[in-house]
Design a protein around this motif. Structure first.
Motif, PDB file in Angstrom:
ATOM      1  N   UNK A  17       0.948  -1.243   0.010  1.00 41.42           N
ATOM      2  CA  UNK A  17       0.059  -0.023  -0.134  1.00 41.42           C
ATOM      3  C   UNK A  17       0.947   0.989  -0.116  1.00 41.42           C
ATOM      4  N   UNK A  18       0.709   2.026  -1.286  1.00 39.55           N
ATOM      5  CA  UNK A  18       1.791   3.054  -1.248  1.00 39.55           C
ATOM      6  C   UNK A  18       1.323   4.518  -1.103  1.00 39.55           C
ATOM      7  N   UNK A  19       0.065   4.698  -0.871  1.00 40.06           N
ATOM      8  CA  UNK A  19      -0.637   5.921  -0.569  1.00 40.06           C
ATOM      9  C   UNK A  19      -2.157   5.557  -0.096  1.00 40.06           C
ATOM     10  N   UNK A  20      -2.386   6.474   0.856  1.00 40.55           N
ATOM     11  CA  UNK A  20      -3.769   6.078   1.550  1.00 40.55           C
ATOM     12  C   UNK A  20      -4.479   7.403   1.988  1.00 40.55           C
ATOM     13  N   UNK A  21      -5.650   7.840   1.493  1.00 41.25           N
ATOM     14  CA  UNK A  21      -5.921   9.176   1.935  1.00 41.25           C
ATOM     15  C   UNK A  21      -7.549   9.209   2.081  1.00 41.25           C
ATOM     16  N   UNK A  22      -7.959   9.599   3.434  1.00 41.74           N
ATOM     17  CA  UNK A  22      -9.712   9.407   3.639  1.00 41.74           C
ATOM     18  C   UNK A  22     -10.016  10.708   4.280  1.00 41.74           C
ATOM     19  N   UNK A  23     -11.258  11.046   4.239  1.00 43.81           N
ATOM     20  CA  UNK A  23     -11.602  12.225   4.806  1.00 43.81           C
ATOM     21  C   UNK A  23     -12.747  11.967   5.789  1.00 43.81           C
TER      22      UNK A  23
END
Length: 372
Positions: A17-23
């Motif tokens: 997993x090389x990027x993770x973005x959540x709001x």
């Protein structure tokens, strides 16, 4: 006898997993940090926006993990913050936070937090969805790393197949390439600007060498990375699939590729290339179905405001007044008058007219709707 190079095999492929973005909304930064297992007194706050999200005015950073915050979240995190002027929140404003793990942020979180607590990304994602309501996953990058001495393929060999029209990615045959064989080639499958599931194939060893990261570059004799950058709806669906299925991430990536990406032995596109079959192995293909929900007219108005479309309209009106509108745009007013409204938007408008007790306006409004 001379050295014999070993043929590629599955044991020399690993996934990351090389990027993770959540709001999240209506959640404090302290609640987020407690969930992540990160300390609250080590973060450096800087002024800075996040492209496409005007509500975020600053971010806190620690070990390549960032928390982008709106004014409510920032003041809740540091009530005495005075580095720059902050607009006073309105009565109905709520906290909004975007959590962003870069590639190095993912490595830190994986090595220091997940492994120390005997967790996996799958468990973390599952707990994330169970802990917070309305988690909005905006991006996840997953990659396969081929570190065989002789890799299954290279960016250049994939580009060669693309140029010969011997591939498809879903319904797309779009591709692009940058770099050189000497400096390192990068091949993109899908549109780099618009795809919500862009595939990037590049020589990771050459990239590390170019950055002077010699120790990392020399870990493997060869290092070819295939990365899939999922954004918006499909990012959330892929993350939920990882969370809810007892399947290793490497098999989920390969299963997605087996369903979506094909390389053919000739232009008739009847037979899959052998190297691709061997690369994907016994993984099971699967489909991701995206359900598109119709948003309310109030949500669309908020998107216009925060998304910047109203600002663009003002600029075009200004240019129109002075007769210097860019070509192909024409008069903003004329375009607006002639523009037919799609049925998907019409449904939201009619719902809004019902909400404000103005159903009498529907016959007039229907004249503006595209009947196709």
């Amino acid at each position: 006898m001379g050295n014999t190079k070993k043929s590629a095999n599955q044991s020399n492929i690993f996934a990351l997993v090389d990027w993770f973005q959540f709001k999240v909304k209506n959640i404090s930064a302290f609640e987020i940090l407690k969930f992540l297992g990160l300390p609250s007194n080590v973060w450096i706050i800087s002024q800075g926006k996040l492209a496409g999200y005007q509500q975020f005015i600053a971010y806190a950073e620690f070990c390549n993990i960032r928390l982008y915050m709106n004014n409510v979240a920032l003041l809740g995190f540091d009530s005495e913050f005075e580095d720059f002027e902050i607009e006073e929140p309105k009565e109905d404003d709520v906290s909004q936070i975007m959590v962003q793990f870069s590639g190095r942020g993912c490595r830190y979180f994986e090595d220091v937090i997940l492994k120390n607590h005997s967790l996996t990304w799958a468990i973390f994602f599952k707990e994330l969805f169970e802990t917070f309501e309305n988690v909005d996953v905006r991006r996840i990058d997953l990659n396969l790393n081929d570190v065989n001495e002789v890799p299954y393929f290279t960016p250049s060999s994939i580009l060669n197949l693309c140029e010969k029209k011997r591939f498809n990615y879903g319904r797309s045959t779009s591709y692009a390439s940058v770099g050189t064989k000497i400096l390192g080639q990068t091949t993109y499958l899908g549109s780099p600007k618009t795809s919500d599931r862009l595939i990037i194939i590049y020589d990771k060893k050459s990239e590390r060498m170019a950055k002077g990261q010699l120790f990392e570059a020399n870990q493997f004799p060869s290092w070819v990375r295939l990365e899939i950058r999922f954004i918006r709806k499909i990012a959330e669906e892929i993350t939920k699939k990882i969370a809810n299925e007892n399947t290793d991430i490497i098999d989920i990536i390969k299963g997605y590729l087996k369903q979506q990406l094909h390389f053919y032995s000739d232009t008739t596109q009847d037979k899959e290339m052998r190297f691709w079959e061997r690369y994907l192995g016994a993984s099971k293909p699967f489909k991701i179905i995206i359900k598109h929900e119709n948003t309310s007219i109030e949500q669309k108005a908020k998107w216009l405001d925060f998304g910047g479309a109203l600002s663009v309209t003002r600029v075009l009106e200004f240019l129109t007044d002075y007769g210097i509108t860019p070509k192909k745009v024409g008069s903003v007013y004329k375009n607006a008058e002639n523009k037919k409204i799609p049925k998907s938007l019409a449904i939201s408008v009619i719902d809004y007219l019902d909400k404000v007790n103005r159903l009498d306006l529907i016959p007039e409004f229907l004249k503006m709707v595209d009947k196709k």
